[in-house]
Design a protein around this motif. Structure first.
Motif, PDB file in Angstrom:
ATOM      1  N   MET A   1     -11.098 -14.222  10.967  1.00 57.37           N
ATOM      2  CA  MET A   1     -11.844 -14.760   9.867  1.00 57.37           C
ATOM      3  C   MET A   1     -11.044 -15.388   8.698  1.00 57.37           C
ATOM      4  SD  MET A   1     -14.925 -11.992   9.778  1.00 57.37           S
ATOM      5  CE  MET A   1     -14.213 -10.834   9.029  1.00 57.37           C
ATOM      6  N   GLY A   2      -9.727 -15.166   8.877  1.00 56.91           N
ATOM      7  CA  GLY A   2      -8.971 -15.758   7.851  1.00 56.91           C
ATOM      8  C   GLY A   2      -8.799 -14.800   6.300  1.00 56.91           C
ATOM      9  N   VAL A   3      -9.422 -13.672   6.597  1.00 56.97           N
ATOM     10  CA  VAL A   3      -9.117 -12.774   5.426  1.00 56.97           C
ATOM     11  C   VAL A   3      -7.752 -12.100   5.180  1.00 56.97           C
ATOM     12  CG1 VAL A   3     -10.249 -10.500   4.558  1.00 56.97           C
ATOM     13  CG2 VAL A   3     -11.761 -12.202   5.757  1.00 56.97           C
ATOM     14  N   LEU A   4      -7.134 -11.854   6.162  1.00 56.70           N
ATOM     15  CA  LEU A   4      -5.886 -11.228   6.243  1.00 56.70           C
ATOM     16  C   LEU A   4      -4.826 -12.338   6.732  1.00 56.70           C
ATOM     17  CD1 LEU A   4      -6.159  -7.773   7.893  1.00 56.70           C
ATOM     18  CD2 LEU A   4      -5.868  -8.343   5.382  1.00 56.70           C
ATOM     19  N   SER A   5      -3.371 -12.240   6.102  1.00 55.67           N
ATOM     20  CA  SER A   5      -2.432 -13.141   6.654  1.00 55.67           C
ATOM     21  C   SER A   5      -1.851 -12.640   7.758  1.00 55.67           C
ATOM     22  CB  SER A   5      -1.520 -13.169   5.289  1.00 55.67           C
ATOM     23  OG  SER A   5      -0.737 -11.970   5.315  1.00 55.67           O
ATOM     24  N   THR A   6      -1.118 -13.224   8.425  1.00 54.81           N
ATOM     25  CA  THR A   6      -0.669 -12.644   9.627  1.00 54.81           C
ATOM     26  C   THR A   6       0.446 -11.635   9.451  1.00 54.81           C
ATOM     27  OG1 THR A   6      -0.379 -14.885  10.584  1.00 54.81           O
ATOM     28  CG2 THR A   6       1.031 -13.330  11.406  1.00 54.81           C
ATOM     29  N   THR A   7       1.257 -11.785   8.314  1.00 57.53           N
ATOM     30  CA  THR A   7       2.121 -10.586   7.838  1.00 57.53           C
ATOM     31  C   THR A   7       1.293  -9.457   7.668  1.00 57.53           C
ATOM     32  OG1 THR A   7       3.697 -12.062   6.721  1.00 57.53           O
ATOM     33  CG2 THR A   7       3.721  -9.860   6.211  1.00 57.53           C
ATOM     34  N   ALA A   8       0.117  -9.266   6.772  1.00 58.26           N
ATOM     35  CA  ALA A   8      -0.692  -8.249   6.538  1.00 58.26           C
ATOM     36  C   ALA A   8      -1.352  -7.761   7.700  1.00 58.26           C
ATOM     37  CB  ALA A   8      -1.832  -8.495   5.462  1.00 58.26           C
ATOM     38  N   THR A   9      -1.620  -8.535   8.740  1.00 58.10           N
ATOM     39  CA  THR A   9      -2.251  -8.241   9.761  1.00 58.10           C
ATOM     40  C   THR A   9      -1.146  -7.370  10.915  1.00 58.10           C
ATOM     41  OG1 THR A   9      -3.759  -9.837  10.113  1.00 58.10           O
ATOM     42  CG2 THR A   9      -3.408  -8.799  12.003  1.00 58.10           C
ATOM     43  N   VAL A  10       0.029  -7.905  11.011  1.00 64.55           N
ATOM     44  CA  VAL A  10       1.017  -7.185  11.825  1.00 64.55           C
ATOM     45  C   VAL A  10       1.372  -5.964  11.028  1.00 64.55           C
ATOM     46  CG1 VAL A  10       3.358  -7.302  12.497  1.00 64.55           C
ATOM     47  CG2 VAL A  10       2.047  -9.374  12.592  1.00 64.55           C
ATOM     48  N   SER A  11       1.484  -5.867   9.566  1.00 69.40           N
ATOM     49  CA  SER A  11       2.013  -4.464   8.928  1.00 69.40           C
ATOM     50  C   SER A  11       0.686  -3.553   9.306  1.00 69.40           C
ATOM     51  CB  SER A  11       1.702  -4.990   7.426  1.00 69.40           C
ATOM     52  OG  SER A  11       3.019  -5.954   7.213  1.00 69.40           O
ATOM     53  N   ALA A  12      -0.528  -3.982   8.985  1.00 63.90           N
ATOM     54  CA  ALA A  12      -1.462  -3.097   9.119  1.00 63.90           C
ATOM     55  C   ALA A  12      -1.491  -2.286  10.745  1.00 63.90           C
ATOM     56  CB  ALA A  12      -2.895  -3.837   9.192  1.00 63.90           C
ATOM     57  N   ILE A  13      -1.118  -3.211  11.613  1.00 60.30           N
ATOM     58  CA  ILE A  13      -1.401  -2.680  13.007  1.00 60.30           C
ATOM     59  C   ILE A  13      -0.137  -1.746  13.439  1.00 60.30           C
ATOM     60  CG2 ILE A  13      -0.914  -3.322  15.255  1.00 60.30           C
ATOM     61  CD1 ILE A  13      -2.793  -5.992  14.758  1.00 60.30           C
ATOM     62  N   ALA A  14       1.107  -2.200  12.947  1.00 66.20           N
ATOM     63  CA  ALA A  14       2.266  -1.649  13.038  1.00 66.20           C
ATOM     64  C   ALA A  14       2.257  -0.101  12.309  1.00 66.20           C
ATOM     65  CB  ALA A  14       3.530  -2.351  12.601  1.00 66.20           C
TER      66      ALA A  14
END
Length: 51
Positions: free
Chosen positions: A25-38
């Motif tokens: 949806m464009g709310v999170l950046s790629t870095t934030a997404t990867v960080s959240a998942i990791a």
């Protein structure tokens, strides 16, 4: 397997899915997404192994 471990196995994929949806949806950046998942996986593994 304890109830806490089952809950971790249920909640972690939902957190990952939610982060992916927020990224789509464009709310999170790629870095934030990867960080959240990791971090959610790392926390789940640590808690799972100590239960």
């Amino acid at each position: 397997m304890s109830e806490a471990q089952v809950s971790l196995l249920t909640a972690t994929p939902l957190i990952m899915l939610f982060a992916g949806m927020l990224r789509a949806m464009g709310v999170l950046s790629t870095t934030a997404t990867v960080s959240a998942i990791a971090l959610s996986v790392a926390i789940a593994v640590a808690l799972f192994l100590t239960q």
